[in-house]
Design an enzyme around this catalytic site. Structure first.
Site, PDB file in Angstrom:
ATOM      1  N   HIS A 191      -0.253  -6.728   9.404  1.00  0.00           N
ATOM      2  CA  HIS A 191      -1.717  -6.766   9.317  1.00  0.00           C
ATOM      3  C   HIS A 191      -2.171  -6.893   7.867  1.00  0.00           C
ATOM      4  O   HIS A 191      -1.419  -6.635   6.929  1.00  0.00           O
ATOM      5  CB  HIS A 191      -2.340  -5.508   9.931  1.00  0.00           C
ATOM      6  CG  HIS A 191      -1.993  -4.250   9.191  1.00  0.00           C
ATOM      7  ND1 HIS A 191      -0.735  -3.683   9.211  1.00  0.00           N
ATOM      8  CD2 HIS A 191      -2.748  -3.461   8.385  1.00  0.00           C
ATOM      9  CE1 HIS A 191      -0.734  -2.598   8.468  1.00  0.00           C
ATOM     10  NE2 HIS A 191      -1.948  -2.440   7.945  1.00  0.00           N
ATOM     11  N   ASP A 208      -5.352  -5.093   5.863  1.00  0.00           N
ATOM     12  CA  ASP A 208      -6.125  -3.889   6.183  1.00  0.00           C
ATOM     13  C   ASP A 208      -7.551  -4.210   6.645  1.00  0.00           C
ATOM     14  O   ASP A 208      -8.279  -4.971   5.991  1.00  0.00           O
ATOM     15  CB  ASP A 208      -6.180  -2.949   4.973  1.00  0.00           C
ATOM     16  CG  ASP A 208      -4.853  -2.238   4.752  1.00  0.00           C
ATOM     17  OD1 ASP A 208      -4.176  -1.931   5.752  1.00  0.00           O
ATOM     18  OD2 ASP A 208      -4.480  -2.005   3.589  1.00  0.00           O
ATOM     19  N   ARG A 258      -4.460   6.499   1.065  1.00  0.00           N
ATOM     20  CA  ARG A 258      -4.772   5.109   0.714  1.00  0.00           C
ATOM     21  C   ARG A 258      -6.259   4.981   0.423  1.00  0.00           C
ATOM     22  O   ARG A 258      -7.067   5.589   1.128  1.00  0.00           O
ATOM     23  CB  ARG A 258      -4.413   4.211   1.908  1.00  0.00           C
ATOM     24  CG  ARG A 258      -4.492   2.732   1.627  1.00  0.00           C
ATOM     25  CD  ARG A 258      -4.286   1.915   2.892  1.00  0.00           C
ATOM     26  NE  ARG A 258      -5.520   1.831   3.655  1.00  0.00           N
ATOM     27  CZ  ARG A 258      -5.604   1.397   4.916  1.00  0.00           C
ATOM     28  NH1 ARG A 258      -4.522   1.017   5.573  1.00  0.00           N
ATOM     29  NH2 ARG A 258      -6.769   1.344   5.535  1.00  0.00           N
TER      30      ARG A 258
HETATM   31  C1  SIN Z   1      -1.048   0.782   5.795  1.00  0.00           C
HETATM   32  O1  SIN Z   1      -1.853   0.709   4.881  1.00  0.00           O
HETATM   33  O2  SIN Z   1      -1.090   0.027   6.752  1.00  0.00           O
HETATM   34  C2  SIN Z   1       0.063   1.802   5.692  1.00  0.00           C
HETATM   35  C3  SIN Z   1       1.186   1.257   4.890  1.00  0.00           C
HETATM   36  C4  SIN Z   1       2.326   2.232   4.789  1.00  0.00           C
HETATM   37  O3  SIN Z   1       2.225   3.357   5.300  1.00  0.00           O
HETATM   38  O4  SIN Z   1       3.328   1.887   4.189  1.00  0.00           O
END
Ligand code: SIN
Length: 273
Positions: A99, A101, A263
């Site tokens: 994906h 984000d 994040r």
């Molecule tokens: C994400 O932002 O989709 C998570 C990525 C990850 O946990 O490495």
């Protein structure tokens, strides 16, 4: 510049580790320019041994622009922070499929900054794929066919089970957006494929069979190993990726161990062809 940074490319196509920058310090203009240029060149950049508070993490995100708020989740008191967490109770994790984000937003985030505080003993890597390369390696005919198409990006099937209890989703609608299948990166001017198997559900103007077959082909093509790099996390690693030209996949091969971090995403503009 606070130190002299060194860039270590992970592969010729995508990804570089950067040493010699302390992301917890206030970054001067030259360091910021260096980081932004590295992001445009390598598409995803990695830093090791960065101890950041949530406020420092948000400040780092703000170096790239205004922070985006996830439509369905957010940490109490820090709505711009998205928690990435898996442990022995988890039945699913965020990002365990290819994906870009929040591509279901009208203006999907241009970049993401992930900081992991706990990592499993082994596993829990993240794969990143170069969507310029995914576009460039298609035939001229396929490139021009795709360049006129619009895709639908939906989120209810992704977010309902995971976030339906979150206060934000009680009265809110799950976002849906339409974006060009091929987008032009607003800073580099390069074309990138912009459909992903998490959010993209159909291509407009095609029959449902045609749309399903074409998406199947594109999702498969996007996963070519030649377009990818794979990052092995350590505690306090940071990854910054450009969602306009990168897709990623979080591997969940470490159950029941803990992997935990935060994040932030940075507001992007409306994708255009
Ligand atoms: C994400 O932002 O989709 C998570 C990525 C990850 O946990 O490495």
């Amino acid at each position: 510049m606070n130190l002299s940074p060194q860039v270590l490319p992970l592969t010729p196509n995508i990804g570089a580790e950067i040493d010699g920058i302390d992301l917890s310090a206030e970054l001067d203009a030259a360091t910021l320019r260096f980081i932004r240029q590295a992001l445009l060149k390598y598409l995803v950049i990695f830093f090791r041994d960065q101890v950041l508070t949530l406020e420092q993490h948000k400040d780092l995100g703000r170096c790239f622009g205004e922070l985006h708020v996830h439509p369905a989740a957010g940490l109490e008191g820090h709505p711009e922070i998205f928690v990435v967490h898996a442990d022995e109770q988890s039945t699913r994790i965020a990002g365990e499929d290819w994906h870009s984000d929040v591509s279901c937003d009208q203006n999907p985030p241009m970049a993401s900054v992930l900081h992991l505080h706990s990592v499993p003993d082994s596993g829990g890597d993240t794969l990143f794929a170069n969507m310029y390369a995914a576009f460039d390696t298609l035939s001229d005919h396929m490139q021009s066919f795709l360049s006129g198409l619009i895709a639908v990006h939906e989120s209810e099937h992704v977010y309902r089970d995971r976030y339906a209890q979150h206060a934000k989703m009680r009265d809110a609608a799950y976002p849906v957006a339409e974006h060009p299948v091929v987008r032009t990166h607003p800073e580099t001017g390069r074309k990138a494929l912009f459909v992903n198997s998490t959010f993209t559900t159909q291509i407009k103007g095609l029959s449902s069979d045609e749309s399903a077959v074409l998406l199947h082909f594109l999702f498969d093509h996007i996963q070519s190993p030649e377009f990818q790099c794979r990052f092995h996390w350590q505690r306090h690693s940071v990854a910054v990726w450009d969602n306009r030209c990168v897709q990623h996949y979080a591997l969940w091969d470490y159950f029941p161990q803990v992997r935990h971090g935060y994040r932030v995403t940075i507001k992007g503009d409306r994708p255009y062809c």
